[in-house]
Design an enzyme around this catalytic site. Structure first.
Site, short mmCIF file in Angstrom:
data_model
loop_
_atom_site.label_atom_id
_atom_site.label_comp_id
_atom_site.label_asym_id
_atom_site.label_seq_id
_atom_site.Cartn_x
_atom_site.Cartn_y
_atom_site.Cartn_z
N ASP A 227 0.83 -1.20 0.00
CA ASP A 227 0.00 0.00 0.00
C ASP A 227 0.87 1.26 0.00
O ASP A 227 1.86 1.34 0.73
CB ASP A 227 -0.85 -0.03 1.28
CG ASP A 227 -1.94 1.01 1.30
OD1 ASP A 227 -2.82 0.96 0.43
OD2 ASP A 227 -1.92 1.88 2.20
N GLU A 279 14.61 -15.51 0.01
CA GLU A 279 15.06 -16.60 0.89
C GLU A 279 14.05 -17.74 0.92
O GLU A 279 14.36 -18.83 1.38
CB GLU A 279 15.19 -16.10 2.34
CG GLU A 279 16.36 -15.21 2.62
CD GLU A 279 16.23 -14.66 4.04
OE1 GLU A 279 15.65 -15.33 4.92
OE2 GLU A 279 16.71 -13.53 4.24
C1 GLC Z 1 -4.18 3.05 -0.66
C2 GLC Z 1 -5.42 2.19 -0.53
C3 GLC Z 1 -6.52 3.07 -0.09
C4 GLC Z 1 -6.19 3.67 1.25
C5 GLC Z 1 -4.86 4.40 1.19
C6 GLC Z 1 -4.33 4.68 2.57
O1 GLC Z 1 -4.28 3.99 -1.66
O2 GLC Z 1 -5.67 1.54 -1.72
O3 GLC Z 1 -7.75 2.39 -0.02
O4 GLC Z 1 -7.18 4.56 1.64
O5 GLC Z 1 -3.87 3.62 0.57
O6 GLC Z 1 -3.91 3.50 3.19
#
Ligand code: GLC
Length: 567
Positions: A227, A279
């Site tokens: 993310d 790994e």
């Molecule tokens: C990313 C996710 C989104 C979230 C953001 C903060 O863009 O896809 O849904 O709100 O990160 O974590």
């Protein structure tokens, strides 16, 4: 023992190429995104859960995907639907228990499906024990150093440390009270105030995430979707950013690179993670969610010693014209080829308007962040027609493709959700000017005549489903010729059989409003123009996103895969 899908029961793409040679599964995989709270609810509380996913795995095998990626299911106050993680090593009770995650991994593997989990390293939840500890600690303490705390500006320190804005609206800083109860320092949150940014200069932070990777690798996952992968490292001076309206992403190529996105320092982190993954036996992958343009800058994330894939959002955002589509396809292929990585393709996810709705908006217009009941309503039929054409075009392209739950049903965005049920923090943080992402997150329909359209055993649904969902339910489309579900299923079967994901693309000459190319022996034609066009001489259709006209020509907004006519 780690259960891996190495002994696959199906003729899975990615385990073998057509000539039988082994290959990297992820280079051509079709990966299906599950948004757990909206996929399938086993206990009737209106929120989807992991046992619900397990119960629907056979449906995903029937659809014909290679892997699933699950959005976060970890313990969380749900300030941002689970992207605010309070414990990276457990499952939130609303989604089940850790044992359910283990079972899900094992059951998916038994069916030849790989499992990718979401990793949220840019920020934790404000309920994470580290942040709670930081709040009670002194400025300058090691507990505070895991996050980005700074003194405020102005004589009383009552102004935020810099001009940065939160992606969800409002300032990117919140002031906290010091241990003595008087107003103290500010902390950075590029997203909601419930999502404090971690300080990736801290060795503790780095070590912790390596340990988290190992925790899930040891449980048998096949990879991580990372993310906000472009956000972890900030420019050291936290310099003001003078394009406040452009704070939200790193993809504005005509401006200097924002100090909060796509800093060169992120790559060192991914190189370390890659060495951890390497790994492990099996082919576990890292996938970058990085809103970075141009494609060459994004390609840096998938150099041989970094991640395996990065989402191609430039493709998702490309206008529905032959020129824009051709340009983005060419650019994406060239940029990833230069570093030896596969290109990825994606049209929908939990953060954007579903493409069956987006493609009905005026061509070339900026992508709106949510649509409300009083906004002009998109033309559903036009959107679906284009979405089917776009998907069939996408599934022919070499590389790996991502599908978002419900798109195989042709689901549109819920564009008339009542404002009072909205849960995306964007709605609140923008003072109700941007509706946000709830419209693509509505629980999906499985059975037209069941409570909550088969989402769960009761009528409960954390966001209300529109009555029109009945028409889109899986049981209304399964085995129905011409349904969107059958289009996806057939396209996925052919894509696998013909090895399109591992093919090479060659452009064909075509009229201006038409896109035409070959991937190995398959000819693909998409007509963006007003007049029907003929397929190349000597070819016959294999599959089409909509009916051809009476003389076998391809109408507007239709994609056809064709092959040489067999004499
Ligand atoms: C990313 C996710 C989104 C979230 C953001 C903060 O863009 O896809 O849904 O709100 O990160 O974590």
């Amino acid at each position: 023992m780690v259960n891996t899908p190495s002994t696959r029961t199906r003729d899975g793409a990615g385990t073998r190429t057509r000539d039988g040679a082994g290959t990297d599964w992820w280079r051509e995989a079709v990966i299906y995104q599950i948004y757990p709270r909206s996929f399938a609810d086993s206990d009737g509380d209106g929120i989807g859960d992991l046992p619900g996913v397990v119960a629907r795995l056979d449906d995903l095998v029937a659809l014909g995907v290679d892997a699933i990626w699950l959005s976060p299911f970890y313990p969380s106050p749900q300030a941002d639907a689970g992207y605010d993680v309070a414990d990276y090593r457990d499952v939130d009770p609303i989604f089940g228990r850790l044992a359910d995650a283990d079972r899900l991994i094992a059951e998916a593997h038994d069916r030849g499906l790989r499992v990718i989990v979401d990793l949220v390293p840019n920020h934790t939840s404000s309920a994470h024990p580290w942040f709670v500890e930081a709040l009670g600690a002194e400025p300058g303490s090691s507990a505070r150093d895991r996050y980005v705390f700074r003194d405020g500006r102005g004589p009383d320190g009552d102004q935020p440390p810099n001009s940065w804005r939160s992606v969800f609206g409002g300032p990117a800083w919140t002031r906290v009270d010091g241990p003595d109860g008087t107003p103290g320092q500010w902390y950075l949150h590029l997203f909601d105030a419930g999502q404090p940014d971690l300080n990736w200069d801290s060795a503790q932070v780095r070590d912790e995430f390596v340990a988290i990777l190992r925790f899930w690798l040891d449980r048998g996952v096949d990879g991580f979707r990372v993310d906000v992968a472009h956000g972890l490292v900030k420019q050291a001076d936290l310099a003001d950013w003078h394009y406040p309206e452009e704070t939200t992403s790193g993809d504005h190529v005509d401006q200097p690179r924002p100090p909060m996105w796509d800093q060169d320092g992120v790559h060192e982190i991914y190189r370390q993670w890659r060495s951890v993954l390497d790994e492990y036996p099996g082919q576990q992958i890292l996938v970058a969610e990085a809103w970075v343009q141009p494609a060459e800058r994004l390609a840096a994330y998938v150099r041989p010693d970094e991640m395996h894939q990065a989402f191609n959002f430039e493709y998702l955002e490309a206008a529905w014209t032959s020129e824009a589509q051709r340009t983005v396809i060419e650019r994406s292929l060239a940029a990833t080829e230069a570093v030896g990585a596969p290109t990825t393709w994606v049209l929908s996810n939990h953060d954007v308007l579903r493409h069956a709705t987006r493609l009905a908006l005026p061509i070339g217009a900026a992508r709106p962040r949510g649509i409300g009941a009083n906004d002009p309503q998109p033309d559903t039929a036009l959107g679906l027609r284009r979405a089917r054409a776009a998907t069939l075009l996408m599934l022919a392209l070499p590389g790996s493709a991502y599908l978002y739950q419900g798109e195989e049903l042709g689901l549109p965005e819920h564009t008339t959700l009542p404002d009072e049920v909205r849960q995306d923090p964007t709605w609140r943080r923008t003072d109700h000017t941007e509706r946000g992402r709830d419209g693509c997150r509505v629980p999906i329909p499985w059975e037209a005549d069941s409570p909550s359209y088969g989402f769960g055993p009761t009528d409960a649904s954390w966001l209300p489903q529109p009555p029109v969902w009945a028409e889109y339910a899986l049981d209304r489309q399964r085995d129905v010729p011409g349904s969107t579900y059958e289009l996806y299923r057939t396209a996925l079967r052919l894509r696998r059989k013909l090895g399109l994901g591992a093919g090479r693309l060659r452009w064909l000459e075509s009229p201006e409003d038409v896109l035409a190319f070959c991937v190995d022996e398959v000819t693909v034609v998409t007509n963006f123009g007003a007049e029907p066009v003929s397929l190349p001489p000597g070819t016959e259709p294999l599959i089409a996103s909509g009916p051809l006209n009476g003389s076998g020509r391809v109408p507007t907004d239709v994609t056809v895969w064709a092959r040489q006519r067999v004499r």
